[in-house]
Enzyme design. Structure first.
Site, mmCIF file in Angstrom:
data_model
loop_
_atom_site.group_PDB
_atom_site.id
_atom_site.type_symbol
_atom_site.label_atom_id
_atom_site.label_comp_id
_atom_site.label_asym_id
_atom_site.label_seq_id
_atom_site.Cartn_x
_atom_site.Cartn_y
_atom_site.Cartn_z
ATOM 1 N N ARG A 298 6.389 54.869 82.587
ATOM 2 C CA ARG A 298 5.427 54.827 82.784
ATOM 3 C C ARG A 298 5.337 55.118 80.850
ATOM 4 O O ARG A 298 5.691 55.554 80.372
ATOM 5 C CB ARG A 298 4.478 55.990 82.957
ATOM 6 C CG ARG A 298 4.380 57.009 83.060
ATOM 7 C CD ARG A 298 3.621 58.235 83.680
ATOM 8 N NE ARG A 298 3.976 59.334 83.054
ATOM 9 C CZ ARG A 298 2.415 60.360 83.980
ATOM 10 N NH1 ARG A 298 2.120 60.302 84.042
ATOM 11 N NH2 ARG A 298 2.737 61.495 82.744
ATOM 12 N N TRP B 188 3.980 55.945 77.553
ATOM 13 C CA TRP B 188 3.459 56.390 77.278
ATOM 14 C C TRP B 188 2.351 56.323 75.948
ATOM 15 O O TRP B 188 1.227 56.655 75.183
ATOM 16 C CB TRP B 188 4.447 57.991 75.830
ATOM 17 C CG TRP B 188 3.476 58.598 75.898
ATOM 18 C CD1 TRP B 188 1.915 59.524 75.259
ATOM 19 C CD2 TRP B 188 4.253 59.812 74.429
ATOM 20 N NE1 TRP B 188 2.386 60.688 74.536
ATOM 21 C CE2 TRP B 188 3.118 60.451 74.679
ATOM 22 C CE3 TRP B 188 5.915 59.544 74.425
ATOM 23 C CZ2 TRP B 188 3.851 61.918 73.295
ATOM 24 C CZ3 TRP B 188 5.988 60.803 73.186
ATOM 25 C CH2 TRP B 188 5.253 62.113 73.275
ATOM 26 N N GLN C 69 10.303 68.962 83.075
ATOM 27 C CA GLN C 69 8.742 68.306 82.490
ATOM 28 C C GLN C 69 9.659 68.385 81.661
ATOM 29 O O GLN C 69 9.841 68.948 80.268
ATOM 30 C CB GLN C 69 7.276 68.884 82.429
ATOM 31 C CG GLN C 69 6.956 67.044 82.008
ATOM 32 C CD GLN C 69 4.721 67.916 82.159
ATOM 33 O OE1 GLN C 69 4.811 69.148 82.676
ATOM 34 N NE2 GLN C 69 4.528 67.816 81.507
ATOM 35 N N ASP C 70 9.679 66.958 80.789
ATOM 36 C CA ASP C 70 10.156 66.932 79.231
ATOM 37 C C ASP C 70 11.389 67.208 78.599
ATOM 38 O O ASP C 70 11.143 67.885 77.841
ATOM 39 C CB ASP C 70 8.380 67.223 78.628
ATOM 40 C CG ASP C 70 7.817 65.928 78.271
ATOM 41 O OD1 ASP C 70 8.097 65.840 79.048
ATOM 42 O OD2 ASP C 70 6.302 66.843 78.317
ATOM 43 N N THR D 276 4.754 71.863 72.852
ATOM 44 C CA THR D 276 5.551 71.019 73.423
ATOM 45 C C THR D 276 6.844 71.237 72.659
ATOM 46 O O THR D 276 8.209 72.012 73.381
ATOM 47 C CB THR D 276 5.371 70.140 74.005
ATOM 48 O OG1 THR D 276 4.298 69.376 74.642
ATOM 49 C CG2 THR D 276 6.834 68.973 74.263
#
Length: 330
Positions: free
Chosen positions: A237, A239, A149-150, A97
């Site tokens: 949400r 983490w 995503q991210d 990531t």
């Protein structure tokens, strides 16, 4: 008169040519550097004065890194629509990531203006970061962050985003940073999936960590506007169990679901702090929000008094040095 003067100051900062550039990057080879990384490498180490790098228009296929020792770097483009920095690394293509990021910032007092940072890995390639910022006192003005995503990893304190556009799908503003997003546009890029805007990861009760969205807009990206009725957006949400996110004076389009927020499997909802105050739009009604001990539908200005730029990120002490306009309060 005060309001008129404020507008004048903003216009001067935004459109002036007052930057005195230390170096210039251009893809055609007519300036000091062809690569942005080379211009950063040529900057002095541990500088206490701003080092301005002009990035001329073009699409730079480059993975940018601002090392720890390269402090006070400023990357300045001409316009985010014409100056684009892009890469396509992702979990799906074998990158971690962190190593997928188009821009990684470790040097403190970094600043970027009028630039686009894009990760072109598609929606099925997993985590793919456009910006990974792990540095202190960093600020972004009129920048665009494009991913799925991210997209944007805010991982330090304090940080500030002003009039930026942030595009994504899953957990696309995430990390444990102490951050204020002021006057930013948040765009969902997919339909027929659950979009989660934030995944904030405050690790403990006393950690300096949290995301504040002030006068922002949460809606869909233009390319899926025709499928808006299929878009499902949740504000975040957790983490980590002390996750902290607050939306204040923001426009929440009707794609934001009545529930508002999503669970993260295994993370309790009693220790987090999620709050909304004085928002508008079809998705701002809090009457059907999650029934969590950590969720708060606020209705008193005193309850959000500490979430200002001045107090939450101590912005009046360091943002004036960037030249970026900001509102200290509400």
């Amino acid at each position: 008169m005060i309001f008129v003067l404020y507008l004048l100051v903003v216009v001067i900062v935004e459109f002036s040519d007052c930057f005195s550039f230390n170096s210039t990057v251009s893809l055609d080879g007519t300036e000091n550097f062809i690569k942005i990384n080379d211009a950063i490498a040529a900057a002095p180490n541990f500088s206490t004065t701003r080092f301005y790098i002009h990035v001329k228009p073009g699409t730079y296929q480059e993975i940018i890194e601002v090392p720890y020792e390269k402090t006070c770097i400023a990357l300045i483009g001409d316009d985010s629509s014409t100056t684009i920095i892009v890469n396509n690394r992702s979990n799906g293509t074998g990158s971690s990531t962190a190593s997928s990021a188009t821009l990684t910032v470790n040097g403190s007092n970094f600043m970027a203006q009028f630039l686009t940072f894009q990760n072109t890995a598609g929606p099925n390639e997993g985590q793919a970061i456009a910006l990974l910022d792990q540095a202190t006192h960093t600020a972004y003005y009129k920048c665009v962050f494009l991913g799925y995503q991210d997209t944007l990893y805010a991982g330090a304190l304090p940080q500030f985003f002003k009039e930026c556009d942030i595009y994504g799908s899953v957990d696309f503003i995430f990390g444990n940073g102490l951050v204020v997003f002021q006057d930013c546009n948040i765009y969902a890029r997919l339909f027929d999936v659950q979009i989660t805007v934030t995944a904030q990861s405050k690790p403990s009760l006393n950690s300096l960590s949290g995301f504040i969205f002030q006068n922002c807009k949460v809606t869909v990206s233009p390319e899926i506007a025709s499928s808006k009725d299929k878009v499902t957006v949740f504000l975040g949400r957790p983490w980590r169990m002390y996750s902290m996110v607050v939306f204040i004076d923001s426009f929440l389009d009707n794609v934001v679901q009545p529930k508002g927020w999503l669970e993260w499997p295994g993370v309790p909802e009693n220790l987090l702090y999620y709050a909304e105050y004085n928002n508008s739009g079809g998705g701002a009604n809090t009457s059907q929000r999650v029934n969590w001990p950590g969720y708060h539908a606020l209705n008193n200005a005193k309850e959000v008094a500490t979430f200002t730029v001045e107090i939450f990120i101590n912005g009046t002490q360091w943002l004036p040095q960037t030249g970026i306009p900001f509102r200290a309060g509400f």
